[in-house]
Enzyme design. Structure first.
Site, PDB file in Angstrom:
ATOM      1  N   HIS A  54       0.825  -1.215   0.000  1.00  0.00           N
ATOM      2  CA  HIS A  54       0.000   0.000   0.000  1.00  0.00           C
ATOM      3  C   HIS A  54       0.858   1.264   0.000  1.00  0.00           C
ATOM      4  O   HIS A  54       1.944   1.315   0.543  1.00  0.00           O
ATOM      5  CB  HIS A  54      -0.997  -0.004   1.164  1.00  0.00           C
ATOM      6  CG  HIS A  54      -0.382  -0.061   2.529  1.00  0.00           C
ATOM      7  ND1 HIS A  54      -1.123  -0.232   3.658  1.00  0.00           N
ATOM      8  CD2 HIS A  54       0.893   0.018   2.949  1.00  0.00           C
ATOM      9  CE1 HIS A  54      -0.328  -0.235   4.707  1.00  0.00           C
ATOM     10  NE2 HIS A  54       0.898  -0.088   4.308  1.00  0.00           N
ATOM     11  N   ASN A  55       0.338   2.275  -0.679  1.00  0.00           N
ATOM     12  CA  ASN A  55       0.953   3.600  -0.787  1.00  0.00           C
ATOM     13  C   ASN A  55       2.278   3.607  -1.556  1.00  0.00           C
ATOM     14  O   ASN A  55       3.007   4.606  -1.525  1.00  0.00           O
ATOM     15  CB  ASN A  55       1.181   4.217   0.600  1.00  0.00           C
ATOM     16  CG  ASN A  55      -0.129   4.470   1.329  1.00  0.00           C
ATOM     17  OD1 ASN A  55      -0.454   3.749   2.267  1.00  0.00           O
ATOM     18  ND2 ASN A  55      -0.883   5.449   0.886  1.00  0.00           N
TER      19      ASN A  55
END
Length: 319
Positions: free
Chosen positions: A232-233
């Site tokens: 994620h991210n």
């Protein structure tokens, strides 16, 4: 197709007799009705037994085989393969697809049997959705993109034009966010999405997690191989290419034009500068700020040599 026509389409100089060519072949196992290429001198030892009808080359070859002389062999080979690539089947929407409400479908979209498009999905013109693929609520996909069989494009995912998503890829799965409280791990809500630019390729069974708050981002022209994990991210800069089985932990940020070999591992919350390159099996635990080629994996050697090396290393570390 006539060899002379292929030469014209590739902008190549034809040396040798014209003939019919039925498709591509290899320099090792090609047939007289096939065309191949020779881009590296180390393969020239195959020429005496080569049966190809024609060879794409940049340098003159001592062979009776017809030659198509070009400046960039691999570019011309890619273009030649496109000449023989079969066209996709006619676009249709299968009666066995499951379609939600408020869909916005562009012209000439193809949706195969078993595909699921939930409410509010938007497809650009000529998008092709493979069998049993799932597009969750509100997913948007740009024109001329192809979603492979069994792929899952989850909520809050946006994909640009001309994307190629491999079979069983998963885009937008929940990021690995947990907090240890009162003797147990509790999930941290993952509220971001995934934004993918134009001309992006994502290989089969690759997984891309949604962002925790802001989106996970793949910029234009990114190419991912099969079986890659993107946490994620993560932010991957334009035209970066990553080979199979690489693992990228959350919040890693890549610059543009990076090249990553297979089975590399990136620790989270680091930054990789533009143009950095990594050989296969490298482990990257700190930010890379200078362009160059990086390695950390040990190449394989004979077992007895490896054991001898480890024994000597242990002796060096003794007090």
């Amino acid at each position: 197709m006539k060899l002379s026509e292929i030469a014209q389409r590739l902008g190549a100089e034809l040396l040798g007799a014209d003939r019919d060519i039925s498709g591509p072949g290899t320099i090792q196992e090609g047939r007289p009705d096939e065309i191949g290429f020779l881009a590296e001198a180390k393969y020239q030892h195959h020429l005496p037994g080569c049966q190809l009808g024609a060879i794409i080359t940049a340098q003159p070859l001592e062979t009776p085989i017809a030659q198509l002389r070009v400046r960039e062999v691999k570019r011309a080979w890619r273009q030649a393969l496109l000449l023989f690539a079969p066209p996709p089947p006619p676009a249709r929407i299968s009666p066995r697809a499951l379609l939600g409400e408020a869909l916005r479908l562009g012209a000439d979209c193809h949706i195969a049997a078993g595909a699921v498009l939930e409410d509010g999905v938007e497809l650009g013109d000529r998008v092709r959705i493979g069998a049993n693929a799932v597009l969750e609520r509100g997913v948007r996909i740009g024109a001329d993109s192809v979603i492979g069989a069994g792929a899952k494009i989850l909520e809050r995912s946006v994909i640009g034009a001309r994307a190629l998503i491999g079979a069983n890829a998963v885009i937008g799965s929940r990021g690995f966010g947990l907090n240890f409280e009162d003797g147990r791990w509790l999930e941290i809500p993952q509220l971001g999405g995934v934004r993918i630019g134009d001309d992006v390729e994502i290989g089969a069974a690759t997984t891309i997690d949604c962002g925790a708050v802001r989106d996970t981002v793949l910029e234009d022209g990114v190419k991912l191989d099969n079986h890659i994990q993107v946490g994620h991210n993560v932010h991957i800069g334009a035209h970066t290419i990553i080979a199979g089985c690489t693992v990228i932990a959350g919040s890693t940020r890549f610059g543009k034009y990076c090249v990553v070999g297979g089975a590399c591992v990136f620790t989270g919350h680091i930054e990789i500068c533009d143009g950095a390159q990594f050989t296969g099996h490298s482990s990257i635990s700190k930010s890379i700020t200078a362009k160059g080629l990086y390695s950390s994996g040990f190449p394989a050697i004979l077992d007895r040599e490896w054991k001898r090396f480890i024994a000597k290393l242990r002796l060096l570390t003794k007090d």
